[in-house]
Motif scaffolding. Structure first.
Motif, PDB file in Angstrom:
ATOM      1  N   GLN A 242     -26.242 -40.293 109.104  1.00 22.23           N
ATOM      2  CA  GLN A 242     -27.573 -39.766 108.774  1.00 22.23           C
ATOM      3  C   GLN A 242     -28.637 -40.864 108.927  1.00 22.23           C
ATOM      4  OE1 GLN A 242     -27.970 -36.393 108.153  1.00 22.23           O
ATOM      5  NE2 GLN A 242     -30.110 -36.937 108.568  1.00 22.23           N
ATOM      6  N   LYS A 243     -28.290 -42.084 108.490  1.00 18.17           N
ATOM      7  CA  LYS A 243     -29.238 -43.204 108.668  1.00 18.17           C
ATOM      8  C   LYS A 243     -29.513 -43.436 110.145  1.00 18.17           C
ATOM      9  CE  LYS A 243     -28.255 -46.195 104.711  1.00 18.17           C
ATOM     10  NZ  LYS A 243     -27.607 -47.449 104.292  1.00 18.17           N
ATOM     11  N   ALA A 244     -28.455 -43.384 110.966  1.00 17.96           N
ATOM     12  CA  ALA A 244     -28.629 -43.603 112.408  1.00 17.96           C
ATOM     13  C   ALA A 244     -29.537 -42.521 112.999  1.00 17.96           C
ATOM     14  CB  ALA A 244     -27.274 -43.626 113.115  1.00 17.96           C
ATOM     15  N   LEU A 245     -29.356 -41.282 112.536  1.00 11.75           N
ATOM     16  CA  LEU A 245     -30.211 -40.195 113.032  1.00 11.75           C
ATOM     17  C   LEU A 245     -31.668 -40.406 112.616  1.00 11.75           C
ATOM     18  CD1 LEU A 245     -28.260 -36.862 112.445  1.00 11.75           C
ATOM     19  CD2 LEU A 245     -29.106 -37.757 114.609  1.00 11.75           C
ATOM     20  N   ASP A 246     -31.866 -40.698 111.340  1.00 10.18           N
ATOM     21  CA  ASP A 246     -33.229 -40.795 110.796  1.00 10.18           C
ATOM     22  C   ASP A 246     -33.962 -42.041 111.280  1.00 10.18           C
ATOM     23  OD1 ASP A 246     -32.634 -38.510 109.416  1.00 10.18           O
ATOM     24  OD2 ASP A 246     -32.278 -39.511 107.490  1.00 10.18           O
ATOM     25  N   GLN A 247     -33.224 -43.161 111.404  1.00  4.46           N
ATOM     26  CA  GLN A 247     -33.906 -44.433 111.678  1.00  4.46           C
ATOM     27  C   GLN A 247     -33.915 -44.790 113.168  1.00  4.46           C
ATOM     28  OE1 GLN A 247     -31.974 -47.396 109.235  1.00  4.46           O
ATOM     29  NE2 GLN A 247     -32.326 -46.262 107.340  1.00  4.46           N
ATOM     30  N   ILE A 248     -32.927 -44.274 113.917  1.00  2.00           N
ATOM     31  CA  ILE A 248     -32.797 -44.698 115.316  1.00  2.00           C
ATOM     32  C   ILE A 248     -32.996 -43.523 116.281  1.00  2.00           C
ATOM     33  CG2 ILE A 248     -31.243 -45.762 117.018  1.00  2.00           C
ATOM     34  CD1 ILE A 248     -29.877 -47.221 114.629  1.00  2.00           C
ATOM     35  N   VAL A 249     -32.169 -42.492 116.148  1.00  2.00           N
ATOM     36  CA  VAL A 249     -32.124 -41.437 117.171  1.00  2.00           C
ATOM     37  C   VAL A 249     -33.394 -40.589 117.185  1.00  2.00           C
ATOM     38  CG1 VAL A 249     -30.873 -39.420 118.002  1.00  2.00           C
ATOM     39  CG2 VAL A 249     -29.602 -41.377 117.079  1.00  2.00           C
ATOM     40  N   GLN A 250     -33.752 -39.993 116.037  1.00  8.69           N
ATOM     41  CA  GLN A 250     -34.927 -39.106 116.039  1.00  8.69           C
ATOM     42  C   GLN A 250     -36.205 -39.867 116.407  1.00  8.69           C
ATOM     43  OE1 GLN A 250     -34.509 -35.579 115.574  1.00  8.69           O
ATOM     44  NE2 GLN A 250     -36.491 -35.705 116.605  1.00  8.69           N
ATOM     45  N   PRO A 251     -36.419 -41.086 115.858  1.00  8.45           N
ATOM     46  CA  PRO A 251     -37.617 -41.827 116.284  1.00  8.45           C
ATOM     47  C   PRO A 251     -37.630 -42.121 117.790  1.00  8.45           C
ATOM     48  CG  PRO A 251     -36.706 -42.805 114.284  1.00  8.45           C
ATOM     49  CD  PRO A 251     -35.713 -41.776 114.747  1.00  8.45           C
ATOM     50  N   THR A 252     -36.453 -42.344 118.379  1.00  7.66           N
ATOM     51  CA  THR A 252     -36.392 -42.574 119.830  1.00  7.66           C
ATOM     52  C   THR A 252     -36.790 -41.306 120.584  1.00  7.66           C
ATOM     53  OG1 THR A 252     -34.678 -44.250 119.640  1.00  7.66           O
ATOM     54  CG2 THR A 252     -34.831 -43.114 121.762  1.00  7.66           C
ATOM     55  N   ILE A 253     -36.225 -40.174 120.163  1.00  7.85           N
ATOM     56  CA  ILE A 253     -36.541 -38.906 120.842  1.00  7.85           C
ATOM     57  C   ILE A 253     -38.029 -38.588 120.692  1.00  7.85           C
ATOM     58  CG2 ILE A 253     -36.088 -36.409 120.742  1.00  7.85           C
ATOM     59  CD1 ILE A 253     -33.223 -37.125 120.001  1.00  7.85           C
ATOM     60  N   ASP A 254     -38.563 -38.836 119.516  1.00  8.23           N
ATOM     61  CA  ASP A 254     -39.997 -38.581 119.289  1.00  8.23           C
ATOM     62  C   ASP A 254     -40.852 -39.485 120.182  1.00  8.23           C
ATOM     63  OD1 ASP A 254     -39.192 -36.759 117.395  1.00  8.23           O
ATOM     64  OD2 ASP A 254     -39.675 -38.025 115.659  1.00  8.23           O
ATOM     65  N   GLU A 255     -40.449 -40.749 120.296  1.00 10.87           N
ATOM     66  CA  GLU A 255     -41.223 -41.693 121.112  1.00 10.87           C
ATOM     67  C   GLU A 255     -41.153 -41.310 122.599  1.00 10.87           C
ATOM     68  OE1 GLU A 255     -43.368 -43.922 120.395  1.00 10.87           O
ATOM     69  OE2 GLU A 255     -43.552 -44.959 122.326  1.00 10.87           O
ATOM     70  N   MET A 256     -39.966 -40.887 123.049  1.00 13.18           N
ATOM     71  CA  MET A 256     -39.830 -40.461 124.453  1.00 13.18           C
ATOM     72  C   MET A 256     -40.711 -39.234 124.719  1.00 13.18           C
ATOM     73  SD  MET A 256     -37.876 -42.647 125.968  1.00 13.18           S
ATOM     74  CE  MET A 256     -37.301 -41.891 127.486  1.00 13.18           C
ATOM     75  N   ALA A 257     -40.751 -38.300 123.779  1.00 16.60           N
ATOM     76  CA  ALA A 257     -41.587 -37.101 123.952  1.00 16.60           C
ATOM     77  C   ALA A 257     -43.063 -37.491 123.957  1.00 16.60           C
ATOM     78  CB  ALA A 257     -41.289 -36.095 122.841  1.00 16.60           C
ATOM     79  N   ARG A 258     -43.435 -38.397 123.051  1.00 15.78           N
ATOM     80  CA  ARG A 258     -44.824 -38.838 122.959  1.00 15.78           C
ATOM     81  C   ARG A 258     -45.302 -39.449 124.273  1.00 15.78           C
ATOM     82  NH1 ARG A 258     -47.996 -42.820 122.087  1.00 15.78           N
ATOM     83  NH2 ARG A 258     -46.365 -44.389 122.259  1.00 15.78           N
ATOM     84  N   ARG A 259     -44.388 -40.135 124.976  1.00 17.93           N
ATOM     85  CA  ARG A 259     -44.751 -40.763 126.254  1.00 17.93           C
ATOM     86  C   ARG A 259     -44.742 -39.792 127.427  1.00 17.93           C
ATOM     87  NH1 ARG A 259     -42.715 -46.853 126.621  1.00 17.93           N
ATOM     88  NH2 ARG A 259     -43.139 -47.457 124.487  1.00 17.93           N
ATOM     89  N   GLY A 260     -44.408 -38.531 127.163  1.00 20.62           N
ATOM     90  CA  GLY A 260     -44.385 -37.556 128.259  1.00 20.62           C
ATOM     91  C   GLY A 260     -43.107 -37.600 129.078  1.00 20.62           C
ATOM     92  N   THR A 261     -42.070 -38.271 128.556  1.00 20.28           N
ATOM     93  CA  THR A 261     -40.772 -38.321 129.239  1.00 20.28           C
ATOM     94  C   THR A 261     -39.688 -37.884 128.255  1.00 20.28           C
ATOM     95  OG1 THR A 261     -40.626 -40.675 128.643  1.00 20.28           O
ATOM     96  CG2 THR A 261     -41.376 -40.143 130.874  1.00 20.28           C
ATOM     97  N   PRO A 262     -39.711 -36.591 127.858  1.00 21.74           N
ATOM     98  CA  PRO A 262     -38.763 -36.129 126.841  1.00 21.74           C
ATOM     99  C   PRO A 262     -37.321 -36.331 127.277  1.00 21.74           C
ATOM    100  CG  PRO A 262     -39.877 -34.265 127.905  1.00 21.74           C
ATOM    101  CD  PRO A 262     -40.581 -35.511 128.352  1.00 21.74           C
ATOM    102  N   TYR A 263     -36.450 -36.608 126.317  1.00 20.58           N
ATOM    103  CA  TYR A 263     -35.044 -36.870 126.615  1.00 20.58           C
ATOM    104  C   TYR A 263     -34.231 -35.600 126.445  1.00 20.58           C
ATOM    105  CZ  TYR A 263     -30.599 -39.001 127.178  1.00 20.58           C
ATOM    106  OH  TYR A 263     -29.359 -39.299 127.678  1.00 20.58           O
TER     107      TYR A 263
END
Ligand code: AMP
Ligand code: GLY
Length: 420
Positions: A242-263
């Protein structure tokens, strides 16, 4: 649905095996496939890194859904080309595949997403890299920035090894991949892999696994693509996951979407775990091989629905049907691997083995020649079993390994030792 899988390893054999259990699959073609895949599906031969070739094959064969196995076609933009042609595909765009194709890009995303990972420096100049190593001291990790077929990472326990790695990389030892390097803090802890399906927005965990990278028992000898794996990985507890999801994975997916290159695709999250805290070691933009073999063994028929749901951006309303089971795979490799290895040796005894939802031999580097199965790759077979406990699965996997008559190959007897 008519499905095309791209790739030729044990990973793609396991994907094909899982897809075929799903009644929604009408026809399956794998390109290029191998001798094991050829026993269960049609194999086709064309350049899977050539966008025009992939699109025209898919159109000519009325393919509804393409699943991309390895990273090279993804980095080459195959998923983009298929999407442009209106063909549904599981796998990230070339822009999103940079999470594997560029180490410095991943570090930059981690910075922006505030995801816990090793401290680092990014260098395009050898002298600046050497100065950084001298200033930081050993142990330290030197990484070629680009794809280097798993050979671009030097974990240096002393300063000289790190400095030598800089000379090699800037001297062209890794081709274009070494013109840029990332130098990282050495992280201690236990490694585990976390596999997450993504549809651009939602992250859906589908399992954890541990690989065995070294060629020899007791984790000795040179690195390989992986000599065996098991799932789940007990070190990745629900709390740490859960920590990995909350601190690493979801923030990465959000950042990729924010940049217009969704994963979109599977995100293979390599973690280092220490004192209950996960930190990112690396991302891969594909399933691990042989980790995929144990994940598919556990997911079975639902795997195809899950991948399809990721491609259709429906993960927010998709659930994984979990079983409290364990799977293990033992890799059999050709004598000499990961160095120069022998090709063409004959493998006997495969026909007598059970092939069902609990026992499977997935092929990697095999070819059918004159009625026999011969070894043509480094990693050749993935002997895989599922059970109610890891011990039970492991006992059955090794019973199968022992029934295979292949003097040209070897394997590790200790797969799963960390968990048992
Ligand atoms: P990578 O290709 O980035 O996964 O690196 C290959 C292997 O090197 C990993 O699986 C780890 O065992 C090791 N490694 C990579 N980065 C680090 C690090 N910062 N600290 C310790 N070990 C590392
Ligand atoms: N088994 C490690 C990998 O697929 O990268």
């Amino acid at each position: 649905m008519n499905i095309l899988i791209l790739g030729s390893g044990g990973r793609e054999h396991a994907l094909a095996w899982a897809v075929l259990q799903n009644p929604k699959c009408d026809k399956l073609i794998v390109a290029p496939g191998n001798a094991g895949i050829d026993q269960i599906a049609d194999c086709a031969s064309f350049d899977i890194e050539d966008g025009s070739a992939v699109v025209s094959f898919a159109e000519a064969n009325a393919i509804d859904f393409v699943i991309v196995g390895p990273e090279a076609p993804l980095a080459a933009g195959i998923a983009d080309r298929l999407r442009e042609a209106g063909i549904l595909v599981f796998g990230p765009s070339a822009a999103a595949a940079r999470l594997e194709a560029s180490k410095s890009f991943t570090k930059e995303i981690c910075d922006a997403a505030n995801a816990p990972t090793a401290a680092y420096g990014h260098f395009t100049d050898a002298q600046a890299a050497r100065d950084y190593i001298r200033q930081q001291g050993a142990p330290i990790v030197v990484k070629a920035d680009g794809l280097a077929a798993g050979k671009g990472v030097i974990v240096a326990m002393d300063e000289q090894t790190a400095l030598d790695a800089i000379d090699d990389m800037f001297g062209g030892a890794f081709g274009g991949a070494g013109a840029e390097v990332v130098i990282e803090e050495f992280m201690e802890g236990e490694e585990a892999s976390f596999f997450i399906l993504c549809d651009g927005k939602t992250a859906l965990p589908i399992g954890t696994a541990q690989d065995h990278k070294r060629v020899g028992e007791g984790d000795t000898g040179p690195n390989t693509g992986g000599m065996g794996a098991y799932s789940p990985a007990p070190v990745l507890t629900d709390e740490i996951a859960q920590k990995a999801l909350d601190q690493i994975v979801q923030p990465t997916i959000d950042e990729m979407a924010r940049r217009g290159t969704p994963y979109q695709g599977v995100l293979y999250v390599g973690l280092m775990i220490k004192d209950g805290q996960p930190r990112l070691v690396e991302y891969n933009v594909r399933f691990g091989d042989p980790e995929c073999q144990v994940l598919m063994m556990r997911l079975g028929a639902q795997a195809m629905d899950l991948l399809h749901s990721a491609a259709e951006e429906r993960l927010a309303s998709t659930r994984v049907n979990w079983a409290d089971d364990h799977a293990i795979t033992v890799v059999m490799a050709a004598n000499g691997y990961p160095g120069a290895y022998e090709k063409g040796s004959v493998i006997n005894g495969l026909d007598a083995l059970p092939e069902d939802s609990r026992n499977m031999v997935f092929h990697s580097g095999t070819t059918a020649a004159g009625g026999a199965i011969t070894a043509t790759g480094g990693r050749v077979l993935n002997v895989t079993a599922r059970g109610d406990s890891l011990q039970e699965a492991r006992d059955r996997a090794y019973a199968m390994v022992d029934a295979i008559d292949w003097p040209g190959g070897f394997f590790r007897r200790d797969i799963g030792w960390r968990a048992l």
